[in-house]
Design an enzyme around this catalytic site. Structure first.
Site, PDB file in Angstrom:
ATOM      1  N   THR A   1      -4.087  -0.984   6.702  1.00  0.00           N
ATOM      2  CA  THR A   1      -2.656  -1.072   6.411  1.00  0.00           C
ATOM      3  C   THR A   1      -2.320  -2.467   5.898  1.00  0.00           C
ATOM      4  OG1 THR A   1      -2.398  -1.403   8.787  1.00  0.00           O
ATOM      5  CG2 THR A   1      -1.736   0.736   7.911  1.00  0.00           C
TER       6      THR A   1
ATOM      7  N   LYS B   1     -15.984  -4.411   8.900  1.00  0.00           N
ATOM      8  CA  LYS B   1     -14.989  -4.942   7.967  1.00  0.00           C
ATOM      9  C   LYS B   1     -15.598  -6.018   7.053  1.00  0.00           C
ATOM     10  CE  LYS B   1     -11.155  -4.031  11.191  1.00  0.00           C
ATOM     11  NZ  LYS B   1     -10.229  -3.123  10.486  1.00  0.00           N
TER      12      LYS B   1
ATOM     13  N   LYS C   1      -7.549  -9.738   9.426  1.00  0.00           N
ATOM     14  CA  LYS C   1      -7.696  -8.459  10.123  1.00  0.00           C
ATOM     15  C   LYS C   1      -8.582  -8.714  11.332  1.00  0.00           C
ATOM     16  CE  LYS C   1      -9.576  -6.636   6.289  1.00  0.00           C
ATOM     17  NZ  LYS C   1      -8.868  -5.425   6.086  1.00  0.00           N
ATOM     18  N   ARG C   2      -8.725  -7.729  12.223  1.00  0.00           N
ATOM     19  CA  ARG C   2      -9.633  -7.923  13.344  1.00  0.00           C
ATOM     20  C   ARG C   2     -11.047  -8.211  12.843  1.00  0.00           C
ATOM     21  NH1 ARG C   2      -8.015  -7.227  18.796  1.00  0.00           N
ATOM     22  NH2 ARG C   2     -10.231  -7.352  19.267  1.00  0.00           N
TER      23      ARG C   2
ATOM     24  N   LYS D   1       0.290  -4.051   2.843  1.00  0.00           N
ATOM     25  CA  LYS D   1       1.226  -5.180   2.970  1.00  0.00           C
ATOM     26  C   LYS D   1       0.982  -6.190   1.846  1.00  0.00           C
ATOM     27  CE  LYS D   1       1.059  -4.166   7.789  1.00  0.00           C
ATOM     28  NZ  LYS D   1       0.243  -4.324   8.998  1.00  0.00           N
TER      29      LYS D   1
ATOM     30  N   HIS E   1      -7.810   7.726  14.378  1.00  0.00           N
ATOM     31  CA  HIS E   1      -7.712   6.474  13.620  1.00  0.00           C
ATOM     32  C   HIS E   1      -9.042   5.793  13.367  1.00  0.00           C
ATOM     33  CE1 HIS E   1      -3.282   6.085  13.815  1.00  0.00           C
ATOM     34  NE2 HIS E   1      -3.439   6.786  14.921  1.00  0.00           N
TER      35      HIS E   1
END
Ligand code: 26W
Length: 812
Positions: free
Chosen positions: A652, A550, A544-545, A656, A356
């Site tokens: 993911t 990111k 998100k984290r 959504k 992952h």
């Protein structure tokens, strides 16, 4: 087949539970007791079905999938189960009769936060699909007493608080004491040969009892139930009496505390390995209890473990449970007397591994001393696996010592879990096309040459029922009215919606629904953040984290750029925006925590500046979690998926948002690429470098962030401003220095400065499009219509068909 539930029947059951379990009449009960009574009513139903499902598996000798994961971010259960069982209306009616709003009762349930982010949420989405697709699915994890910490913000900084979720969460779990297993930690191992057989004696270990708690996981409109088994660590002794009698009271409780600490807390690190010994013990605890359990059940059914691989798949979600490989070897050899070869065949034919992440700091390596100290027999087996495998490698790369030592499982005093996982599995997959390619070509390129047939891709998916039907009932109703109910179990039918692209009424309805969902979120923000947001602004969301790769920083730099634009020319027209963040930072991750602080400093400045008014607001939603995601996703208009290309395995959240009609602004990374393919480049806002360019630039060592600062006056103004600070006594020099002050190849690891300009241009395109609502709404429709392929049902069906080789009832 679907059972129907009546309002009055449910009401009576709730009343009965209240009396028998709490000795309360409805009029005396509080909301928590009402919630617990509802949970018990539904649980009774689920348990019955779970027993039937388990009996059926046994009777039909079905091949079972065992999904092992250190995290299951399951989210709340009450609404989900009521929805899946078709009980929602009856429950709503019953509660209304009893004087309660169903939504208020749902809110009583704590979010079971048994995970950090994507990995854990994916596991939970897949359980839902396994149940729905009629599979014999079992999940295994740890019953952490404390889930992911609760986040509080004080003076702009993150404070962590404990998350005690079991008070309301335990209602869904059934302890199975008779399935408790003993896990042996530490001690010494002696071996000797007896009658041509190796006898292994393990002494002086600390026994830990693993007690299973089972959560029935319902599927949609089916009798089938998947089972999530959560192991809790218990000490077999209440006190070490020997130490106690000596008067050494501390010692007397120490052993008990060590044993029980194993399931005390979830590690809050995501994509980063702290390498603590308790984490290793947790991994072994999960693996050993699970494998013993599966083997015991298998043996009871078949009388032998020789056909283990035929009847079981052990799916390991990332490398965290990779100790299944040596642990199953141990059981098959030491306890069953199998030869190495036969044991290895069974192991390597039953384990499948999903990777992952490609972040190097997340690739697990454990010091051999630590593995040796905590699980001495397992270390012996790992060494043996390594030796045999290195001999095999010799055939592929004769004489190439360097390469072989790079590929080894044990080297430089470390056990490399990813290599162990690849060698011991029959299947290795990535979670998006791009990511699987990177695994083949970069992360595991040498291993790929040896084991090419093992490698494959399964692009991630999300639970459509939770993320669309439950989170966004109004949109679901609209879709239903146009294309019928079929999409709920046949997600590809959503495609039919694209036929309505020229239906202005439908497009208006889409916008109305979005506005309602925006109002719900705005009300939450007004209550919790005390900020009144502009309902006509673009709801621009990044949840998100928090991680440097990111690039929440890129988003915040753009916010600053907009702010400067307003300050320079307050009366110029500007498409208003509400920038929404939600994110937890690992407690030990200083740079991530500083970013949260920076967001707050900027929010404080922007939100109180009269020049800005309602053109721009910055909102940080505290304690982002599954239940908040269910509120946020339906309200979002712009989905920020802005990682540096090549770093986000899949994502993911992006799926959504898309399914709820948000448009994506994103890089060509992870599953964004497949989203772009699905909707067409004209229905998404793509910017930035692509992976090959980003990788070449990083590899050249010549990337110089300061050049971009010098060349781009907007970026320069923004960074200079951050350096000066915001008058709140927080110093951000380190943040700016980390971006531009270190010379080529030394700063801005995720190349924010490089992508900044392209990002701002893409945001400009977003703003222009938002001014043409009919186009925007059309794009939104196209996104929803093409989101079916990102449903977890499709992903799980692919796993079932291509990897697990089990049957499902999924129709493509
Ligand atoms: C050892 C510490 C640690 C903890 C968690 C290392 C790695 C992890 C996870 C694998 C991190 C994670 O959640 N990865 C995310 O997995 C999602 C599901 O496949 C992907 O969509 C995300 O892109 C990926 O970051």
């Amino acid at each position: 087949m679907a059972k129907t539930y009546s309002k009055n029947g449910i009401k009576q059951e709730i009343v009965g539970k209240l009396r028998r379990h709490f000795s309360r009449e409805v009029t005396e009960a509080n909301a928590k007791q009402i919630y617990l009574a509802c949970a018990m009513v539904i649980r009774d139903e689920l348990v019955e079905r779970m027993m039937e499902a388990q009996a059926k598996i046994k009777e039909n000798e079905e091949r079972q999938v065992h999904y092992l994961c250190m995290e299951f971010l399951i989210g709340r259960s009450l609404r989900n189960n009521a929805f899946n069982l078709g009980m929602q209306e009856a429950l709503e009616g019953a509660l209304a009769d009893l004087g309660y709003e169903v939504a208020d009762i749902f809110e009583v349930e704590d979010d079971p936060g048994l995970g950090n982010g994507g990995l854990g949420r994916l596991a939970a989405c897949y359980m839902d699909s396994m149940a729905t697709l009629g599979m014999a699915g079992n999940g295994y994890s740890i019953r952490y007493e404390n889930g992911i910490f609760r986040q509080k913000i004080e003076n702009g900084a993150q404070i962590e608080q404990p998350d005690t979720w079991l008070e309301t969460g335990a209602a869904w779990q059934i302890p199975a004491m008779d399935d408790a297993r003993e896990v042996r930690i530490g001690g010494a191992v002696k071996t000797r040969w007896e009658d041509g057989r190796l006898v292994v004696e393990h002494t002086d270990y600390t026994p830990v009892i693993a007690v299973p708690y089972d959560m029935p996981i319902s599927g949609y409109n089916t009798e089938n139930i998947a089972r999530l088994r959560l192991w809790q660590a218990k000490s077999p002794i209440a006190l070490d009496m020997e130490a106690f009698s000596r008067g050494d009271y501390l010692k007397a409780v120490e052993k008990v505390a060590m044993a029980e600490s194993i399931s005390k807390v979830l590690y809050p690190e995501d994509n980063h390995l702290a390498g603590q010994s308790l984490r290793l013990k947790q991994q072994y605890f999960l693996v050993s209890a699970t494998i013993q359990d599966i083997c015991a059940k298998h043996k009871a059914r078949y009388g032998t473990l020789q056909n283990f691989a035929e009847k079981n798949v052990l799916h390991i979600n990332d490398t965290h449970p990779a100790l299944v490989i040596p642990e199953l070897m141990r059981i098959l050899m030491d306890e069953e007397g199998m030869s190495w070869e036969m044991a290895w065949n069974n192991v390597s034919q039953s384990v499948a591994y999903t990777n992952h992440t490609v972040m190097p700091e997340a690739l697990e390596c454990w010091p051999t001393d630590l593995v040796q100290a905590h699980m001495p027999r397992v270390m012996m087996i790992i060494n043996e696996i390594n030796e045999r495998y290195c001999k095999e490698l010799w055939n592929y790369y004769p004489g190439d010592f360097d390469r072989i030592s790079k590929l080894a499982i044990v080297a430089d005093g470390q056990v490399r879990m990813a290599n162990l996982a690849v060698v011991g599995s029959f299947s290795v997959n990535g979670v998006s096309e791009l990511h699987s390619g990177i695994l083949r070509e970069k992360v595991f390129s040498d291993l790929f040459r040896v084991y090419s047939t093992k490698f494959c891709n399964v692009t991630n998916g999300i639970a459509l029922r939770r993320w669309l039907c439950e989170a966004n009932p109004e949109l679901t109703e609209l879709i239903r009215s146009k294309i019928g109910n079929g999409f709920i179990t046949h997600p590809s039918e959503l495609q039919v919606l694209s036929n309505f692209g020229s239906d202005p009424k439908l497009l208006r309805q889409l916008k109305q629904i979005k506005d309602h969902n925006k109002q719900r979120l705005a009300a939450y923000i007004a209550e919790h953040n005390k900020i009144e947001v502009n309902l006509d602004s673009i709801f621009d969301v990044q949840v998100k984290r928090l991680h440097e790769y990111k690039r929440q920083m890129l988003n915040i730099l753009h916010v600053m750029a907009m702010y400067h634009q307003i300050k320079k020319n307050p009366s110029a027209p500007l498409v208003p925006r509400t920038i929404i963040f939600g994110s937890k930072a690992a407690p030990g991750y200083a740079a991530a925590k500083k970013t949260i602080q920076l967001i707050h400093s900027i929010a404080n400045m922007v939100n109180h500046d009269p020049d800005v008014g309602d053109k721009l607001k910055v909102v940080f939603i505290e304690d982002y979690r599954v239940s908040l995601a269910e509120l946020i996703m339906p309200a979002a208009e712009l989905s920020e998926q802005i990682s540096l290309a090549g770093k986000e395995a899949s994502g993911t959240g992006n799926m959504k948002f898309m399914m709820n009609g948000a448009l994506t602004i994103g890089t060509m990374d992870g599953a964004n690429i497949e989203i772009c393919q699905a909707v067409g480049p004209e229905n998404i806002f793509i910017f930035g470098m692509e992976t090959p360019e980003a990788e070449a630039l990083a590899a050249s060592g010549a990337y110089c962030a300061r050049d971009y600062y010098n060349a781009n006056p907007v970026l320069k103004d923004v960074l200079d401003h951050i350096r000066r600070g915001f008058g709140d006594h927080v110093d951000y020099n380190d943040v700016v220095a980390g971006l531009i002050d270190g010379g080529p190849g030394r700063t801005d690891r995720f190349m924010i400065c490089k992508d900044f300009e392209s990002y701002c241009l893409a945001q400009e395109r977003v703003a222009q499009m938002y001014q043409r609502p009919e186009n925007w709404n059309y794009m939104s429709l196209i996104n929803i219509a093409n989101s079916g392929r990102f449903a977890a049902d499709r992903a799980v069906a692919e796993y079932a068909q291509n990897i697990w080789r089990v049957h499902t009832n999924f129709a493509y």
